[in-house]
Design a protein around this motif. Structure first.
Motif, mmCIF file in Angstrom:
data_model
loop_
_atom_site.group_PDB
_atom_site.id
_atom_site.type_symbol
_atom_site.label_atom_id
_atom_site.label_comp_id
_atom_site.label_asym_id
_atom_site.label_seq_id
_atom_site.Cartn_x
_atom_site.Cartn_y
_atom_site.Cartn_z
ATOM 1 N N PRO A 12 0.825 -1.231 0.000
ATOM 2 C CA PRO A 12 0.000 0.000 0.000
ATOM 3 C C PRO A 12 0.847 1.264 0.000
ATOM 4 C CG PRO A 12 -0.943 -1.600 1.493
ATOM 5 C CD PRO A 12 0.378 -2.144 1.062
ATOM 6 N N LYS A 13 1.881 1.295 0.797
ATOM 7 C CA LYS A 13 2.742 2.471 0.869
ATOM 8 C C LYS A 13 3.478 2.694 -0.464
ATOM 9 C CE LYS A 13 6.483 4.504 3.603
ATOM 10 N NZ LYS A 13 7.411 4.310 4.766
ATOM 11 N N ILE A 14 3.905 1.608 -1.077
ATOM 12 C CA ILE A 14 4.627 1.723 -2.362
ATOM 13 C C ILE A 14 3.706 2.274 -3.450
ATOM 14 C CG2 ILE A 14 5.763 0.394 -4.178
ATOM 15 C CD1 ILE A 14 6.748 -1.522 -1.972
ATOM 16 N N LEU A 15 2.509 1.746 -3.511
ATOM 17 C CA LEU A 15 1.576 2.219 -4.541
ATOM 18 C C LEU A 15 1.206 3.683 -4.336
ATOM 19 C CD1 LEU A 15 -0.785 -0.895 -4.800
ATOM 20 C CD2 LEU A 15 1.173 -0.297 -6.257
ATOM 21 N N THR A 16 0.980 4.042 -3.101
ATOM 22 C CA THR A 16 0.618 5.434 -2.807
ATOM 23 C C THR A 16 1.773 6.369 -3.094
ATOM 24 O OG1 THR A 16 -0.923 4.699 -1.095
ATOM 25 C CG2 THR A 16 -0.193 6.995 -1.002
ATOM 26 N N GLY A 17 2.965 5.964 -2.712
ATOM 27 C CA GLY A 17 4.160 6.793 -2.915
ATOM 28 C C GLY A 17 4.474 7.038 -4.380
ATOM 29 N N ASN A 18 4.048 6.148 -5.250
ATOM 30 C CA ASN A 18 4.325 6.313 -6.687
ATOM 31 C C ASN A 18 3.096 6.733 -7.479
ATOM 32 O OD1 ASN A 18 7.268 5.354 -7.178
ATOM 33 N ND2 ASN A 18 6.432 3.771 -5.836
ATOM 34 N N ASP A 19 2.072 7.219 -6.744
ATOM 35 C CA ASP A 19 0.874 7.794 -7.364
ATOM 36 C C ASP A 19 0.118 6.793 -8.229
ATOM 37 O OD1 ASP A 19 1.413 10.296 -6.193
ATOM 38 O OD2 ASP A 19 2.769 10.837 -7.848
ATOM 39 N N CYS A 20 -0.144 5.617 -7.688
ATOM 40 C CA CYS A 20 -0.990 4.637 -8.373
ATOM 41 C C CYS A 20 -2.391 5.226 -8.549
ATOM 42 C CB CYS A 20 -1.056 3.344 -7.551
ATOM 43 S SG CYS A 20 -2.206 2.111 -8.193
ATOM 44 N N THR A 21 -2.949 5.122 -9.716
ATOM 45 C CA THR A 21 -4.257 5.710 -10.004
ATOM 46 C C THR A 21 -5.390 4.685 -10.030
ATOM 47 O OG1 THR A 21 -3.920 5.510 -12.392
ATOM 48 C CG2 THR A 21 -3.161 7.545 -11.348
ATOM 49 N N ARG A 22 -5.003 3.404 -10.160
ATOM 50 C CA ARG A 22 -6.048 2.385 -10.311
ATOM 51 C C ARG A 22 -5.452 0.999 -10.055
ATOM 52 N NH1 ARG A 22 -9.648 2.270 -15.855
ATOM 53 N NH2 ARG A 22 -11.278 0.780 -15.189
ATOM 54 N N LEU A 23 -6.256 0.113 -9.451
ATOM 55 C CA LEU A 23 -5.799 -1.256 -9.203
ATOM 56 C C LEU A 23 -6.919 -2.219 -9.610
ATOM 57 C CD1 LEU A 23 -3.634 -3.182 -8.201
ATOM 58 C CD2 LEU A 23 -4.581 -2.936 -5.872
ATOM 59 N N ILE A 24 -6.639 -2.997 -10.650
ATOM 60 C CA ILE A 24 -7.599 -3.974 -11.184
ATOM 61 C C ILE A 24 -7.168 -5.365 -10.725
ATOM 62 C CG2 ILE A 24 -8.540 -5.002 -13.291
ATOM 63 C CD1 ILE A 24 -8.084 -2.325 -14.682
ATOM 64 N N ARG A 25 -8.114 -6.162 -10.205
ATOM 65 C CA ARG A 25 -7.801 -7.526 -9.741
ATOM 66 C C ARG A 25 -8.727 -8.561 -10.398
ATOM 67 N NH1 ARG A 25 -8.407 -7.674 -3.483
ATOM 68 N NH2 ARG A 25 -10.107 -6.209 -3.991
ATOM 69 N N VAL A 26 -8.212 -9.783 -10.488
ATOM 70 C CA VAL A 26 -8.984 -10.915 -10.994
ATOM 71 C C VAL A 26 -8.410 -12.180 -10.362
ATOM 72 C CG1 VAL A 26 -7.492 -11.256 -13.004
ATOM 73 C CG2 VAL A 26 -9.850 -12.103 -13.052
ATOM 74 N N THR A 27 -9.256 -13.169 -10.146
ATOM 75 C CA THR A 27 -8.823 -14.449 -9.578
ATOM 76 C C THR A 27 -9.115 -15.584 -10.552
ATOM 77 O OG1 THR A 27 -9.133 -13.738 -7.280
ATOM 78 C CG2 THR A 27 -9.171 -16.102 -7.706
ATOM 79 N N TYR A 28 -8.175 -16.519 -10.648
ATOM 80 C CA TYR A 28 -8.344 -17.729 -11.446
ATOM 81 C C TYR A 28 -8.106 -18.945 -10.536
ATOM 82 C CZ TYR A 28 -8.354 -15.044 -15.807
ATOM 83 O OH TYR A 28 -8.680 -14.165 -16.815
ATOM 84 N N VAL A 29 -8.826 -20.010 -10.797
ATOM 85 C CA VAL A 29 -8.706 -21.211 -9.958
ATOM 86 C C VAL A 29 -8.514 -22.438 -10.828
ATOM 87 C CG1 VAL A 29 -10.076 -20.271 -8.069
ATOM 88 C CG2 VAL A 29 -11.228 -21.495 -9.913
ATOM 89 N N LYS A 30 -7.854 -23.429 -10.203
ATOM 90 C CA LYS A 30 -7.708 -24.760 -10.816
ATOM 91 C C LYS A 30 -7.554 -25.768 -9.664
ATOM 92 C CE LYS A 30 -5.047 -27.581 -14.047
ATOM 93 N NZ LYS A 30 -5.222 -28.792 -13.234
ATOM 94 N N ASP A 31 -8.454 -26.692 -9.625
ATOM 95 C CA ASP A 31 -8.481 -27.667 -8.528
ATOM 96 C C ASP A 31 -8.573 -26.917 -7.194
ATOM 97 O OD1 ASP A 31 -8.281 -29.654 -10.477
ATOM 98 O OD2 ASP A 31 -6.077 -29.694 -10.379
ATOM 99 N N GLN A 32 -7.620 -27.148 -6.297
ATOM 100 C CA GLN A 32 -7.627 -26.461 -5.000
ATOM 101 C C GLN A 32 -6.620 -25.318 -4.946
ATOM 102 O OE1 GLN A 32 -7.000 -29.566 -2.032
ATOM 103 N NE2 GLN A 32 -9.193 -30.082 -1.978
ATOM 104 N N MET A 33 -6.213 -24.874 -6.097
ATOM 105 C CA MET A 33 -5.274 -23.751 -6.177
ATOM 106 C C MET A 33 -5.981 -22.523 -6.729
ATOM 107 S SD MET A 33 -1.890 -25.690 -7.716
ATOM 108 C CE MET A 33 -2.831 -26.234 -9.154
ATOM 109 N N ALA A 34 -5.576 -21.365 -6.242
ATOM 110 C CA ALA A 34 -6.143 -20.098 -6.716
ATOM 111 C C ALA A 34 -5.042 -19.041 -6.749
ATOM 112 C CB ALA A 34 -7.286 -19.652 -5.814
ATOM 113 N N VAL A 35 -5.187 -18.097 -7.671
ATOM 114 C CA VAL A 35 -4.222 -17.006 -7.784
ATOM 115 C C VAL A 35 -4.983 -15.731 -8.098
ATOM 116 C CG1 VAL A 35 -3.798 -17.594 -10.207
ATOM 117 C CG2 VAL A 35 -2.173 -16.126 -8.989
ATOM 118 N N THR A 36 -4.625 -14.664 -7.377
ATOM 119 C CA THR A 36 -5.176 -13.339 -7.660
ATOM 120 C C THR A 36 -4.108 -12.505 -8.340
ATOM 121 O OG1 THR A 36 -6.764 -13.353 -5.846
ATOM 122 C CG2 THR A 36 -6.076 -11.211 -6.672
#
Length: 289
Positions: free
Chosen positions: A163-187
């Motif tokens: 959070p501090k890194i994104l704010t310090g470098n003026d992040c304007t937007r954060l888009i997220r998505v999650t994908y799953v396979k079996d019992q594994m997931a990644v965002t």
């Protein structure tokens, strides 16, 4: 008085000598030997013919010798130089090729230029444009698409030191998505900045303690809310992107869990490909204008 024979030898007549005189005798003197004269004349004619024939033969031999010498001098053998003939300077008639003014095609547009700053990156941006469809295939592995999120408050969707890194470098937007396979997931989280330099700096400042918050829901169980998960960070153009992969049953991720590592790497590669295609599409559109 008696008349005797005149003194001195009697002159000999030679028909081929103009000064000689034909003897004459008066009365009962002897007549000329015509047979002898004829033989002498024939002998002289034979000598003349022999001389003429011999001279002609010598002339023929001389001419033949001269011709042979000329042939040898002109040709020699096949290895000799040909006879040089007199030459004259002839103006060259070779036409010069027409010259044209050099032309050059404009250099191709660099796709990365169109995603390096907000000023040029004008294509529509949303979770659907970055992550279309309901699933994706990487090689032989199929991942099912889960929930998506989009926020202007970058720090609210990040954890640890991020959070501090994104704010310090003026992040304007954060888009997220999650994908799953079996019992594994990644965002996957894609942080958007105004410039390429800001995104690169955010990536450089990230550590293992910098991560995006996992996104669950819509049939995806919570994961990576505690314990150990595998995280990555990278950047391309004005985008910095992060992955957070783990098990949906709450199990900690260890280096032996290569399937989880592969899941995070696959989604990181897919995100990079999508950002690059975004630049390629805009460069192609600009070239057609």
């Amino acid at each position: 008085m008696s008349y005797g024979q005149q003194g001195g030898p009697q002159s000999q007549w030679d028909p081929w000598k103009p000064q000689s005189q034909q003897p004459w005798s008066s009365g009962g003197g002897q007549s000329p030997d015509w047979a002898a004269l004829a033989e002498a004349s024939e002998a002289r004619n034979k000598r003349r013919r022999v001389l003429l024939i011999g001279g002609g033969a010598l002339a023929t031999v001389a001419i033949g010798t001269a011709v042979a010498v000329a042939v040898v001098s002109a040709g020699g053998d096949n290895k000799g130089n040909p006879t040089s003939l007199p030459t004259a300077d002839i103006p060259s008639q070779t036409a010069s090729a027409p010259s044209f003014a050099p032309t050059s095609a404009p250099p191709p547009l660099d796709p990365k230029d169109f995603i390096a700053s907000a000023k040029k990156d004008k294509a529509p941006l949303s979770p659907a444009t970055l992550f279309p469809g309901t699933q994706l295939t990487m090689g032989e592995t199929v991942y099912k698409k889960g929930p998506t999120a989009d926020t202007r408050n970058c720090a609210s969707a990040a954890g640890g030191t991020l959070p501090k890194i994104l704010t310090g470098n003026d992040c304007t937007r954060l888009i997220r998505v999650t994908y799953v396979k079996d019992q594994m997931a990644v965002t996957v989280g894609v942080a958007v900045f105004d410039t390429e330099a800001q995104a690169a700096k955010a990536k450089a400042q990230s550590t293992k303690k910098s991560f995006v918050k996992s996104l669950s829901g819509g049939g995806v169980k919570p994961f990576c809310e505690s314990g150990f998960c595998r995280t990555t960070s990278n950047s391309y153009g004005r985008y910095a992107y992060f992955t957070n992969a783990g098990f949906t049953n709450g199990k900690d991720v260890t280096p032996k869990d290569t399937a989880v590592y592969k899941t995070g790497d696959d989604l990181g590669q897919f995100t990079f490909n999508q950002i690059r295609r975004r630049g390629e599409a805009q460069a192609s559109a600009a070239a057609d204008e």
